[in-house]
Motif scaffolding. Sequence first.
Motif, PDB file in Angstrom:
ATOM      1  N   THR A 101       0.824  -1.221   0.000  1.00 13.30           N
ATOM      2  CA  THR A 101       0.000   0.000   0.000  1.00 13.30           C
ATOM      3  C   THR A 101       0.856   1.269   0.000  1.00 13.30           C
ATOM      4  OG1 THR A 101      -0.211   0.086   2.414  1.00 13.30           O
ATOM      5  CG2 THR A 101      -1.888  -1.164   1.207  1.00 13.30           C
ATOM      6  N   GLY A 102       2.099   1.162   0.500  1.00  7.57           N
ATOM      7  CA  GLY A 102       2.999   2.322   0.445  1.00  7.57           C
ATOM      8  C   GLY A 102       3.232   2.730  -1.006  1.00  7.57           C
TER       9      GLY A 102
ATOM     10  N   TYR B 273       0.519   5.096  -2.139  1.00  8.98           N
ATOM     11  CA  TYR B 273       0.718   6.493  -1.710  1.00  8.98           C
ATOM     12  C   TYR B 273       1.853   7.130  -2.503  1.00  8.98           C
ATOM     13  CZ  TYR B 273      -2.643   5.790   1.973  1.00  8.98           C
ATOM     14  OH  TYR B 273      -3.826   5.547   2.638  1.00  8.98           O
ATOM     15  N   ARG B 274       2.878   6.323  -2.805  1.00  9.68           N
ATOM     16  CA  ARG B 274       3.991   6.837  -3.604  1.00  9.68           C
ATOM     17  C   ARG B 274       3.535   7.194  -5.016  1.00  9.68           C
ATOM     18  NH1 ARG B 274       9.250   5.770  -1.886  1.00  9.68           N
ATOM     19  NH2 ARG B 274       9.265   4.998   0.257  1.00  9.68           N
TER      20      ARG B 274
ATOM     21  N   SER C   9       4.777  11.013   2.169  1.00 13.12           N
ATOM     22  CA  SER C   9       4.407  11.235   3.557  1.00 13.12           C
ATOM     23  C   SER C   9       3.422  12.413   3.667  1.00 13.12           C
ATOM     24  CB  SER C   9       5.676  11.497   4.367  1.00 13.12           C
ATOM     25  OG  SER C   9       5.451  11.274   5.717  1.00 13.12           O
TER      26      SER C   9
ATOM     27  N   ALA D  45      -0.055  11.317   2.247  1.00 11.92           N
ATOM     28  CA  ALA D  45      -0.693  10.344   3.142  1.00 11.92           C
ATOM     29  C   ALA D  45      -1.450  11.007   4.288  1.00 11.92           C
ATOM     30  CB  ALA D  45       0.366   9.388   3.690  1.00 11.92           C
TER      31      ALA D  45
ATOM     32  N   ARG E  57      -6.534   9.138   1.626  1.00 16.44           N
ATOM     33  CA  ARG E  57      -6.619   7.936   2.449  1.00 16.44           C
ATOM     34  C   ARG E  57      -7.931   7.189   2.198  1.00 16.44           C
ATOM     35  NH1 ARG E  57      -2.223   7.634   5.339  1.00 16.44           N
ATOM     36  NH2 ARG E  57      -2.880   5.517   5.738  1.00 16.44           N
TER      37      ARG E  57
ATOM     38  N   ARG F  59       0.779   1.088   6.914  1.00 15.48           N
ATOM     39  CA  ARG F  59       0.884   1.731   8.228  1.00 15.48           C
ATOM     40  C   ARG F  59      -0.405   1.560   9.043  1.00 15.48           C
ATOM     41  NH1 ARG F  59       4.794   2.442   5.616  1.00 15.48           N
ATOM     42  NH2 ARG F  59       6.396   4.042   5.775  1.00 15.48           N
ATOM     43  N   ASP F  60      -1.529   1.392   8.325  1.00 19.50           N
ATOM     44  CA  ASP F  60      -2.845   1.402   8.977  1.00 19.50           C
ATOM     45  C   ASP F  60      -3.681   0.202   8.546  1.00 19.50           C
ATOM     46  OD1 ASP F  60      -3.094   2.095   6.310  1.00 19.50           O
ATOM     47  OD2 ASP F  60      -4.740   3.492   6.651  1.00 19.50           O
TER      48      ASP F  60
ATOM     49  N   ARG G  37      17.885   1.170   4.531  1.00 17.86           N
ATOM     50  CA  ARG G  37      17.459   2.035   3.417  1.00 17.86           C
ATOM     51  C   ARG G  37      18.682   2.477   2.619  1.00 17.86           C
ATOM     52  NH1 ARG G  37      12.400   1.441   2.022  1.00 17.86           N
ATOM     53  NH2 ARG G  37      11.099   3.134   2.726  1.00 17.86           N
TER      54      ARG G  37
ATOM     55  N   ARG H 228       9.907  11.177   8.982  1.00 18.90           N
ATOM     56  CA  ARG H 228       8.762  10.424   8.423  1.00 18.90           C
ATOM     57  C   ARG H 228       8.029   9.653   9.516  1.00 18.90           C
ATOM     58  NH1 ARG H 228       8.295   6.946   3.743  1.00 18.90           N
ATOM     59  NH2 ARG H 228      10.419   6.218   3.849  1.00 18.90           N
TER      60      ARG H 228
ATOM     61  N   ASP I 275       4.210  10.217  10.149  1.00 22.80           N
ATOM     62  CA  ASP I 275       3.307   9.066  10.007  1.00 22.80           C
ATOM     63  C   ASP I 275       2.588   8.740  11.325  1.00 22.80           C
ATOM     64  OD1 ASP I 275       4.089   8.834   7.371  1.00 22.80           O
ATOM     65  OD2 ASP I 275       5.461   7.169   7.702  1.00 22.80           O
TER      66      ASP I 275
ATOM     67  N   ARG J 105       0.076  12.084  12.482  1.00 20.61           N
ATOM     68  CA  ARG J 105      -0.986  12.666  11.660  1.00 20.61           C
ATOM     69  C   ARG J 105      -2.349  12.321  12.268  1.00 20.61           C
ATOM     70  NH1 ARG J 105       0.429   8.577   7.242  1.00 20.61           N
ATOM     71  NH2 ARG J 105      -0.739   6.804   7.993  1.00 20.61           N
TER      72      ARG J 105
HETATM   73  O1   DC Z   1       6.115   2.098   3.080  1.00 19.03           O
HETATM   74  P1   DC Z   1       6.493   3.262   2.180  1.00 19.03           P
HETATM   75  O2   DC Z   1       7.755   3.958   2.609  1.00 19.03           O
HETATM   76  O3   DC Z   1       6.540   2.878   0.739  1.00 19.03           O
HETATM   77  O4   DC Z   1       5.286   4.329   2.346  1.00 19.03           O
HETATM   78  C1   DC Z   1       5.283   5.564   1.693  1.00 19.03           C
HETATM   79  C2   DC Z   1       4.525   6.589   2.525  1.00 19.03           C
HETATM   80  O5   DC Z   1       3.123   6.280   2.527  1.00 19.03           O
HETATM   81  C3   DC Z   1       4.942   6.696   3.985  1.00 19.03           C
HETATM   82  O6   DC Z   1       5.192   8.051   4.335  1.00 19.03           O
HETATM   83  C4   DC Z   1       3.772   6.215   4.783  1.00 19.03           C
HETATM   84  C5   DC Z   1       2.614   6.283   3.844  1.00 19.03           C
HETATM   85  N1   DC Z   1       1.711   5.140   4.009  1.00 19.03           N
HETATM   86  C6   DC Z   1       0.556   5.313   4.740  1.00 19.03           C
HETATM   87  O7   DC Z   1       0.337   6.404   5.268  1.00 19.03           O
HETATM   88  N2   DC Z   1      -0.336   4.300   4.863  1.00 19.03           N
HETATM   89  C7   DC Z   1      -0.087   3.110   4.305  1.00 19.03           C
HETATM   90  N3   DC Z   1      -0.981   2.131   4.448  1.00 19.03           N
HETATM   91  C8   DC Z   1       1.102   2.904   3.572  1.00 19.03           C
HETATM   92  C9   DC Z   1       1.994   3.941   3.458  1.00 19.03           C
END
Ligand code: DC
Length: 216
Positions: free
Chosen positions: A33-34, A37-38, A94, A97, A103, A124-125, A151, A174, A178, A181
């Motif tokens: 899912t990241g 958002y990317r 970030s 998101a 969202r 994240r959620d 990383r 970040r 994250d 928020r």
């Molecule tokens: O896991 P990642 O680094 O690829 O995620 C990219 C950004 O998206 C990171 O700042 C957190 C956000 N994100 C989020 O808010 N909710 C998710 N389910 C996945 C990622």
Amino acid sequence: MKKIIAVDGPAGAGKSTVSKICAAKLGYTYIDTGAMYRAVALKVLQSGKPVDDSLIVDVTRDIRIELDESARVFLDGREVTTQIRTPEVSRAASLVAKVGYVRQKLTELQRQMASRGNVIMDGRDIGTQVLPNADLKIFLTATVAERARRRFDELKAKGHAADLAQIETEITLRDKQDSEREIAPLAQAEDAILLDTTRLTIDEVVAEILRLAGKV
Ligand code: DC
């Protein structure tokens, strides 16, 4: 029975690496899912306009994001798998998101994707908001220093320029964005199992998740 596994945690904890391997071993679909958002962030940056919430909402309104079986990412029909992995996109992701409309839209899409079952979804959620009824919830963590080192190695391996101290500062920022928020912050679900990967190898983390998956 079809199962759903949710994997959450901060950046660099190893979520995508271990989720991908677990998915392959279990014959499940991996959903990152990241990456979604990317993809939104990349589209915002590509617009070339000053970034604010109204631009982010505009860009998201008619966006098309697809993930294929090999975890390749498509934005409005074009593959962007490698383009979404730059530090610039990480910063913008970030920010996007935090926007409620983004969202809501991505959460809907993620639920649709998971409805087929036999999926492992990371983010994240996922355990707290997207799939609160997941059969197994894992919360992966590691120290900031260890996550920054991972990383750094990952960016180097892909041929990107990287500075360890800067990555550590960015990861700290970040994490803060994250976790603090207002909507769907990064948090461990009450029924999630905490796995600290700082001193574990990838194989050890995978083995533990597979062991837990076998019990649900
Ligand atoms: O896991 P990642 O680094 O690829 O995620 C990219 C950004 O998206 C990171 O700042 C957190 C956000 N994100 C989020 O808010 N909710 C998710 N389910 C996945 C990622």
